[in-house]
Scaffold this motif. Structure first.
Motif, PDB file in Angstrom:
ATOM      1  N   THR A   1      43.340   4.317  34.798  1.00  0.00           N
ATOM      2  CA  THR A   1      42.369   4.344  35.894  1.00  0.00           C
ATOM      3  C   THR A   1      40.921   4.459  35.414  1.00  0.00           C
ATOM      4  OG1 THR A   1      42.652   6.747  36.098  1.00  0.00           O
ATOM      5  CG2 THR A   1      44.041   5.341  37.483  1.00  0.00           C
ATOM      6  N   ALA A   2      40.737   4.798  34.142  1.00  0.00           N
ATOM      7  CA  ALA A   2      39.375   4.889  33.608  1.00  0.00           C
ATOM      8  C   ALA A   2      38.847   3.541  33.140  1.00  0.00           C
ATOM      9  CB  ALA A   2      39.329   5.880  32.448  1.00  0.00           C
ATOM     10  N   HIS A   3      39.704   2.524  33.126  1.00  0.00           N
ATOM     11  CA  HIS A   3      39.290   1.209  32.637  1.00  0.00           C
ATOM     12  C   HIS A   3      38.511   0.465  33.714  1.00  0.00           C
ATOM     13  CE1 HIS A   3      39.590  -3.032  31.430  1.00  0.00           C
ATOM     14  NE2 HIS A   3      39.765  -2.578  30.193  1.00  0.00           N
ATOM     15  N   ASP A   4      37.305   0.059  33.380  1.00  0.00           N
ATOM     16  CA  ASP A   4      36.502  -0.769  34.275  1.00  0.00           C
ATOM     17  C   ASP A   4      35.525  -1.572  33.426  1.00  0.00           C
ATOM     18  OD1 ASP A   4      34.373   0.963  33.595  1.00  0.00           O
ATOM     19  OD2 ASP A   4      34.616   2.162  35.405  1.00  0.00           O
ATOM     20  N   GLU A   5      34.596  -2.223  34.076  1.00  0.00           N
ATOM     21  CA  GLU A   5      33.661  -3.101  33.361  1.00  0.00           C
ATOM     22  C   GLU A   5      32.838  -2.340  32.328  1.00  0.00           C
ATOM     23  OE1 GLU A   5      29.863  -5.048  35.099  1.00  0.00           O
ATOM     24  OE2 GLU A   5      31.461  -6.501  35.442  1.00  0.00           O
ATOM     25  N   ARG A   6      32.474  -1.092  32.636  1.00  0.00           N
ATOM     26  CA  ARG A   6      31.628  -0.315  31.733  1.00  0.00           C
ATOM     27  C   ARG A   6      32.414   0.242  30.552  1.00  0.00           C
ATOM     28  NH1 ARG A   6      26.968   3.507  33.684  1.00  0.00           N
ATOM     29  NH2 ARG A   6      26.648   3.200  31.448  1.00  0.00           N
ATOM     30  N   THR A   7      33.642   0.695  30.813  1.00  0.00           N
ATOM     31  CA  THR A   7      34.418   1.333  29.746  1.00  0.00           C
ATOM     32  C   THR A   7      35.184   0.341  28.878  1.00  0.00           C
ATOM     33  OG1 THR A   7      36.315   1.643  31.235  1.00  0.00           O
ATOM     34  CG2 THR A   7      34.716   3.455  31.085  1.00  0.00           C
ATOM     35  N   ALA A   8      35.378  -0.877  29.351  1.00  0.00           N
ATOM     36  CA  ALA A   8      36.205  -1.864  28.643  1.00  0.00           C
ATOM     37  C   ALA A   8      35.809  -2.061  27.179  1.00  0.00           C
ATOM     38  CB  ALA A   8      36.178  -3.196  29.389  1.00  0.00           C
ATOM     39  N   PRO A   9      34.506  -2.196  26.841  1.00  0.00           N
ATOM     40  CA  PRO A   9      34.144  -2.381  25.421  1.00  0.00           C
ATOM     41  C   PRO A   9      34.569  -1.217  24.537  1.00  0.00           C
ATOM     42  CG  PRO A   9      32.317  -3.015  26.847  1.00  0.00           C
ATOM     43  CD  PRO A   9      33.315  -2.320  27.718  1.00  0.00           C
ATOM     44  N   ASN A  10      34.500   0.003  25.042  1.00  0.00           N
ATOM     45  CA  ASN A  10      34.888   1.159  24.232  1.00  0.00           C
ATOM     46  C   ASN A  10      36.401   1.241  24.070  1.00  0.00           C
ATOM     47  OD1 ASN A  10      32.304   2.314  23.613  1.00  0.00           O
ATOM     48  ND2 ASN A  10      32.143   2.925  25.752  1.00  0.00           N
ATOM     49  N   PHE A  11      37.155   0.874  25.105  1.00  0.00           N
ATOM     50  CA  PHE A  11      38.612   0.814  24.959  1.00  0.00           C
ATOM     51  C   PHE A  11      38.994  -0.255  23.936  1.00  0.00           C
ATOM     52  CE2 PHE A  11      39.082   2.896  29.236  1.00  0.00           C
ATOM     53  CZ  PHE A  11      39.909   3.926  28.817  1.00  0.00           C
ATOM     54  N   ALA A  12      38.312  -1.401  23.977  1.00  0.00           N
ATOM     55  CA  ALA A  12      38.617  -2.482  23.039  1.00  0.00           C
ATOM     56  C   ALA A  12      38.325  -2.059  21.607  1.00  0.00           C
ATOM     57  CB  ALA A  12      37.801  -3.732  23.405  1.00  0.00           C
TER      58      ALA A  12
ATOM     59  N   VAL B   1      47.599   2.601  23.593  1.00  0.00           N
ATOM     60  CA  VAL B   1      46.273   1.996  23.627  1.00  0.00           C
ATOM     61  C   VAL B   1      46.103   1.309  24.973  1.00  0.00           C
ATOM     62  CG1 VAL B   1      46.116   1.678  21.124  1.00  0.00           C
ATOM     63  CG2 VAL B   1      47.121  -0.134  22.549  1.00  0.00           C
ATOM     64  N   ILE B   2      44.878   0.915  25.272  1.00  0.00           N
ATOM     65  CA  ILE B   2      44.566   0.261  26.541  1.00  0.00           C
ATOM     66  C   ILE B   2      44.122  -1.170  26.260  1.00  0.00           C
ATOM     67  CG2 ILE B   2      43.284   0.438  28.699  1.00  0.00           C
ATOM     68  CD1 ILE B   2      45.028   2.907  27.964  1.00  0.00           C
ATOM     69  N   ASP B   3      44.785  -2.141  26.876  1.00  0.00           N
ATOM     70  CA  ASP B   3      44.441  -3.535  26.584  1.00  0.00           C
ATOM     71  C   ASP B   3      43.290  -4.013  27.452  1.00  0.00           C
ATOM     72  OD1 ASP B   3      45.404  -4.231  29.083  1.00  0.00           O
ATOM     73  OD2 ASP B   3      47.233  -5.186  28.360  1.00  0.00           O
ATOM     74  N   GLY B   4      42.993  -5.320  27.360  1.00  0.00           N
ATOM     75  CA  GLY B   4      41.797  -5.863  27.989  1.00  0.00           C
ATOM     76  C   GLY B   4      41.758  -5.792  29.493  1.00  0.00           C
ATOM     77  N   ASP B   5      42.912  -5.700  30.169  1.00  0.00           N
ATOM     78  CA  ASP B   5      42.896  -5.582  31.624  1.00  0.00           C
ATOM     79  C   ASP B   5      43.228  -4.173  32.103  1.00  0.00           C
ATOM     80  OD1 ASP B   5      45.585  -5.406  31.139  1.00  0.00           O
ATOM     81  OD2 ASP B   5      46.157  -7.167  32.304  1.00  0.00           O
ATOM     82  N   GLY B   6      43.206  -3.217  31.161  1.00  0.00           N
ATOM     83  CA  GLY B   6      43.422  -1.828  31.539  1.00  0.00           C
ATOM     84  C   GLY B   6      44.864  -1.367  31.512  1.00  0.00           C
ATOM     85  N   THR B   7      45.750  -2.212  31.024  1.00  0.00           N
ATOM     86  CA  THR B   7      47.178  -1.858  30.976  1.00  0.00           C
ATOM     87  C   THR B   7      47.478  -1.018  29.735  1.00  0.00           C
ATOM     88  OG1 THR B   7      47.751  -3.900  32.138  1.00  0.00           O
ATOM     89  CG2 THR B   7      49.533  -2.771  30.950  1.00  0.00           C
ATOM     90  N   ILE B   8      48.322  -0.011  29.903  1.00  0.00           N
ATOM     91  CA  ILE B   8      48.711   0.858  28.790  1.00  0.00           C
ATOM     92  C   ILE B   8      49.762   0.146  27.944  1.00  0.00           C
ATOM     93  CG2 ILE B   8      49.725   3.076  28.160  1.00  0.00           C
ATOM     94  CD1 ILE B   8      48.649   4.142  30.860  1.00  0.00           C
TER      95      ILE B   8
END
Length: 294
Positions: free
Chosen positions: A275-286, A244-251
């Motif tokens: 590398t896909a983690h950024d401000e726009r994608t963060a909510p969907n990763f969460a 999974v990807i955490d809040g700062d983009g770490t695997i």
């Protein structure tokens, strides 16, 4: 997602090249039906481009209607002005040859659709299609998307990620749309998980948040809800919640690994940055991480 039929004239080549649909504000109000239809187009809708006597291309709406002056290359007809509305589309298939007679047999006739009761094309720029008509035309066009594993889009287990059928034409078209926009014409790119540079054919395009948990708009928003993951293992590891990807983009570690081989594959990725983690994608990763870890 809706389906639309666009009846092109001599502006067909320009419309496909530039990825635009445009309707003018005519003083006599003649194109009122087409204008109203254009205003109803939403991101992710499928458009069939007809330039007699064939359906020659299929696209997906990328940006909804907005006020726009006549685009360069659009021929002005008698009585037309230069003010109007524009919709941007991404073309996903060209060179099609679905004859109008075949399209008429597959579509409803009369009413607001693109054919008269006798099966002749209506000379209306934009016409709506029913879901059944749209699906039938996609099948007739034989639009094949990228290969995807069985189970659901990108192979996610149906019980967790939804039951979208990858054999469905609309789903394949959706995946092709994501792949095209993420690659942007590149022949190779980096996997968002492991970071390795790989040929495009070994990179899968899929949603960050489960497809069945996303709205139609979210499914087509490749900037916020899609990434490229490699077929060498990262695609499956993310798809099945092993990482999974955490809040700062770490695997981080996801669900427990059942075998030593799987655990070693997960360990090799832990601590890397997605590398896909950024401000726009963060909510969907969460949202995905909450679903996987409960």
């Amino acid at each position: 997602m809706r389906y639309w039929w666009v009846h092109h004239g001599r502006n067909y080549g320009t419309a496909i090249e530039k990825g635009t649909l445009w309707v003018c504000h005519a003083a006599d109000g003649a194109p009122a039906q087409s204008l109203e239809a254009l205003k109803k187009m939403e991101q992710g809708d499928v458009v069939f481009h007809y330039f007699g006597p064939y359906v020659r291309a299929v696209s997906v709406v990328a940006k909804e209607r907005h006020a726009h002056a006549r685009p360069e290359g659009y021929e002005r007809l008698v009585g037309e002005g230069d003010d109007g509305w524009l919709v941007r589309v991404n073309t996903v298939a060209t060179g099609l040859c679905v004859h109008r007679d075949r399209a008429a047999k597959l579509s409803g006739r009369g009413g607001p659709g693109p054919f008269t009761e006798s099966g002749k094309p209506v000379r209306r720029y934009v016409s709506p299609l029913s879901d059944d008509d749209g699906a039938a035309l996609l099948a007739a066009a034989r639009i094949d998307g990228l290969p995807s594993p069985a189970g659901s889009l990108r192979g996610r287990p149906g019980s967790v990620w939804g039951t979208g059928d990858p054999a469905d034409s609309a789903t394949r078209l959706e995946q092709e749309y994501l792949h095209k926009n993420l690659l942007r014409g590149r022949r190779s790119a980096s996997c968002s998980i492991c970071g390795e540079d790989l040929p495009a054919r070994l990179l899968n395009a899929g949603h960050i948040k489960p497809r069945e948990q996303s709205t139609d708009r979210e499914r087509m928003d490749f900037e916020a809800n899609a990434m490229l993951t490699c077929a060498l293992g990262c695609d499956a590891l993310y798809a099945w919640g092993c990482v999974v990807i955490d809040g700062d983009g770490t695997i981080r570690r996801g669900v427990p690994a059942e075998t030593r081989c799987l655990e070693e594959a997960v360990n090799a990725l832990l601590g890397r940055r997605c590398t896909a983690h950024d401000e726009r994608t963060a909510p969907n990763f969460a949202a995905t991480t909450r679903l996987v870890l409960g």
